[in-house]
Design a protein around this motif. Structure first.
Motif, PDB file in Angstrom:
ATOM      1  N   GLY A  53     119.805  -9.398 120.703  1.00 33.66           N
ATOM      2  CA  GLY A  53     118.856  -9.726 120.721  1.00 33.66           C
ATOM      3  C   GLY A  53     117.212 -10.075 121.747  1.00 33.66           C
ATOM      4  N   PHE A  54     116.178 -10.337 121.647  1.00 34.20           N
ATOM      5  CA  PHE A  54     115.266 -10.580 122.761  1.00 34.20           C
ATOM      6  C   PHE A  54     115.218  -9.305 123.813  1.00 34.20           C
ATOM      7  CE2 PHE A  54     115.319 -14.269 120.313  1.00 34.20           C
ATOM      8  CZ  PHE A  54     114.106 -14.529 120.275  1.00 34.20           C
ATOM      9  N   LYS A  55     116.146  -8.650 123.864  1.00 36.14           N
ATOM     10  CA  LYS A  55     115.913  -7.030 124.646  1.00 36.14           C
ATOM     11  C   LYS A  55     114.482  -6.702 124.888  1.00 36.14           C
ATOM     12  CE  LYS A  55     120.538  -6.122 126.450  1.00 36.14           C
ATOM     13  NZ  LYS A  55     122.074  -6.475 125.254  1.00 36.14           N
ATOM     14  N   ALA A  56     114.046  -6.338 123.950  1.00 40.63           N
ATOM     15  CA  ALA A  56     112.935  -6.355 123.507  1.00 40.63           C
ATOM     16  C   ALA A  56     111.767  -6.883 124.067  1.00 40.63           C
ATOM     17  CB  ALA A  56     112.185  -5.584 121.797  1.00 40.63           C
ATOM     18  N   LYS A  70     111.794  -6.036 127.831  1.00 43.28           N
ATOM     19  CA  LYS A  70     110.897  -4.810 127.610  1.00 43.28           C
ATOM     20  C   LYS A  70     109.829  -5.294 128.106  1.00 43.28           C
ATOM     21  CE  LYS A  70     111.923  -0.017 126.858  1.00 43.28           C
ATOM     22  NZ  LYS A  70     112.197   0.792 126.037  1.00 43.28           N
ATOM     23  N   ALA A  71     109.389  -6.329 126.726  1.00 48.11           N
ATOM     24  CA  ALA A  71     107.722  -5.974 126.394  1.00 48.11           C
ATOM     25  C   ALA A  71     107.398  -7.212 127.910  1.00 48.11           C
ATOM     26  CB  ALA A  71     107.365  -6.915 125.169  1.00 48.11           C
ATOM     27  N   ARG A  72     107.683  -7.359 128.674  1.00 44.24           N
ATOM     28  CA  ARG A  72     107.137  -8.399 129.292  1.00 44.24           C
ATOM     29  C   ARG A  72     106.787  -7.693 130.181  1.00 44.24           C
ATOM     30  NH1 ARG A  72     108.740 -14.533 131.407  1.00 44.24           N
ATOM     31  NH2 ARG A  72     106.467 -14.636 131.402  1.00 44.24           N
ATOM     32  N   ARG A  73     107.108  -6.614 130.625  1.00 46.41           N
ATOM     33  CA  ARG A  73     107.374  -6.450 131.597  1.00 46.41           C
ATOM     34  C   ARG A  73     106.188  -4.791 132.414  1.00 46.41           C
ATOM     35  NH1 ARG A  73     113.312  -6.733 131.762  1.00 46.41           N
ATOM     36  NH2 ARG A  73     113.241  -4.507 130.791  1.00 46.41           N
ATOM     37  N   MET A  74     105.671  -4.897 130.155  1.00 43.78           N
ATOM     38  CA  MET A  74     104.548  -3.742 130.485  1.00 43.78           C
ATOM     39  C   MET A  74     103.308  -3.683 130.429  1.00 43.78           C
ATOM     40  SD  MET A  74     106.734  -1.658 126.646  1.00 43.78           S
ATOM     41  CE  MET A  74     105.839  -0.627 126.057  1.00 43.78           C
ATOM     42  N   LYS A  75     102.661  -3.124 130.756  1.00 49.80           N
ATOM     43  CA  LYS A  75     101.251  -4.106 130.079  1.00 49.80           C
ATOM     44  C   LYS A  75     101.404  -3.701 129.078  1.00 49.80           C
ATOM     45  CE  LYS A  75      98.651  -2.691 135.199  1.00 49.80           C
ATOM     46  NZ  LYS A  75      99.805  -2.432 135.514  1.00 49.80           N
ATOM     47  N   PRO A  76     100.089  -4.689 128.529  1.00 53.75           N
ATOM     48  CA  PRO A  76      99.533  -4.956 127.091  1.00 53.75           C
ATOM     49  C   PRO A  76      99.183  -3.829 126.471  1.00 53.75           C
ATOM     50  CG  PRO A  76      98.425  -6.767 128.084  1.00 53.75           C
ATOM     51  CD  PRO A  76      99.528  -6.041 129.428  1.00 53.75           C
ATOM     52  N   LYS A  77      98.433  -3.029 127.548  1.00 51.44           N
ATOM     53  CA  LYS A  77      98.269  -1.683 126.470  1.00 51.44           C
ATOM     54  C   LYS A  77      98.927  -0.305 126.202  1.00 51.44           C
ATOM     55  CE  LYS A  77      94.109   1.495 127.385  1.00 51.44           C
ATOM     56  NZ  LYS A  77      94.411   2.727 127.703  1.00 51.44           N
TER      57      LYS A  77
END
Ligand code: SF4
Length: 417
Positions: free
Chosen positions: A27-30, A33-40
């Motif tokens: 849980g919360f691994k995604a 990962k998403a925090r390291r990605m740009k919103p776009k």
């Protein structure tokens, strides 16, 4: 075909009251990962996955997010629509009560993508007992530092079916009457308090962590046509095993109601609740997808002892009660339909009732303001299409009764003349 449990993957495996058990299964691994990605990049991944809204409308989720991401607004909102009011639907209740952390993770990622720092879980009034569980799960996620980017609040509805419609839902949060708004503008441009807003169903958001973890290609490899991934169904009615089942999109109705739920005698199936399609048993091999029948995933099975006129009468009675009354086609249309079905049920139907029902249904579908009135036509038109003889039988019975009671028939020892 066996179930494919992705959205329901953690249900029964983790403790919904304890975040540690969710963390143990990844849980919360995604979210990390998403925090390291740009919103776009998040939006692109969701767009490419082909994830569609699971509340019934089936709009591409990533496209909707893109509109909100690009919209200007000093504040943006995310709303999780947990106002599961559809007749025969109970899948969101199951998800909320078994995997609240999965939903919270999906919501935080959606917030990162569109730039929403405030979110609501709009909880159906009748699901009040779940509020404590959700508030506790939000508190635990916050305690672990996962809610740095977003504040999530549980907002309880007051039991109005129409508030499941997104614009009525926003009115409800704003403290106004739960009535649908005229569109456009659409919520991603001007939604809650006139700010860009995304409203996603519980099941839609539950898919998000899996898409971020496994990638768009993994998700879009499942399903059929433009219906990607899996779908969760609530199955009820004349089946041996009523309950919640998750299957790959494109699986057939037979695989669901016979293979998994154990239906043996099928006269008709209603898919999508009171406003859902009613199809006859001989269409049981139809695949379930946005291209055919799907709706919110509420599937009710009726055996050969069931009366189709009675079933549609119940649907219309429900919709008439729940109509908010704002627009004439729905307010008056459901009222007149209710009168007609009442007459047919009481043995006082007229031949012209059948054509009036059809005309009313077509007018409501074309001219009602929101989905309630538009879709109220669906069970009426389907039942006329597939079970026309039942209407004719009812009118004939009514004519017989009228002539009998009116004294036109003579009853004697020899019989009826
Ligand atoms: S269609 Fe029915 S529920 Fe929707 S706005 Fe009109 S009256 Fe209200």
């Amino acid at each position: 075909m066996a179930e494919k449990r992705i959205v329901l993957g953690n249900c029964g495996k983790t403790d919904p009251q304890d975040i540690e058990s969710y963390l143990k299964v990844g849980g919360f691994k995604a979210y990390e990962k998403a925090r390291r990605m740009k919103p776009k990049a998040i939006v692109e991944e969701v767009k490419k996955s082909g994830l569609t809204g699971r509340g019934g409308a089936g709009f591409n989720c990533g496209l909707k997010w893109e509109l909100a991401m690009n919209a200007k607004g000093r504040q943006k909102y995310l709303i999780c629509n947990a106002d599961e009011g559809e007749v025969g639907a109970f899948k969101d209740k199951y998800i909320l009560s078994h995997d609240p952390f999965g939903l919270i993770e999906g919501m935080i990622i959606a917030g990162l993508a569109i730039g929403a720092r405030k979110a609501y879980i709009y909880l159906r009034g009748e699901y009040h007992p779940l509020k404590g569980l959700l508030v506790s799960a939000i508190g635990q996620a916050s305690g672990k530092g996962y809610l740095k980017d977003m504040d999530i609040q549980v907002f309880e509805g007051a039991g109005a079916y129409v508030c499941g419609e997104e614009s009525a839902l926003m009115n409800s949060i704003e403290g106004q009457r739960g009535e649908s708004r005229y569109k456009p503008p659409y919520p991603p441009q001007r939604g809650l308090w006139d700010m860009p807003t995304i409203i996603n169903n519980v099941e839609t958001l539950m898919n998000i962590p899996h898409i971020v973890n496994n990638g768009a290609a993994w998700f879009s490899a499942m399903g059929a046509g433009r219906s990607k991934g899996t779908k969760v169904f609530s199955v009820s009615g004349d089946v041996a095993g009523p309950g919640i089942y998750e299957m790959e999109m494109g699986s057939t109705l037979k695989e669901l109601v016979v293979g998994l739920a154990g239906a043996a005698d099928i006269k008709a199936v209603q898919i999508g609740g009171a406003t859902g399609n009613i199809i006859p048993g001989y269409m049981i091999d139809t695949p379930l997808s946005h291209e055919t029948f799907l709706g919110s995933g509420a599937v009710m099975v009726f055996n050969s002892t069931r009366d189709i006129i009675d079933i549609v009468h119940n649907d219309i009675r429900f919709l008439n009660e729940e109509s908010c009354g704002k627009c004439t086609p729905c307010r008056e249309g459901t009222e007149v339909m209710l009168e007609i079905y009442g007459r047919l049920q009481q043995g006082d139907g007229r031949e012209r009732d059948i054509s009036t029902l059809e005309e009313l249904a077509r007018t409501m579908a074309a001219a009602s303001l929101c989905g309630l009135g538009q879709a109220a036509a669906v069970p009426v038109l389907d039942s006329l299409r597939y079970f026309y003889n039942e209407y004719i039988d009812r009118v004939n019975q009514s004519q017989f009764l009228r002539s009998y009671l009116g004294g036109e028939l003579v009853v004697s020892k020899e019989g009826i003349r």
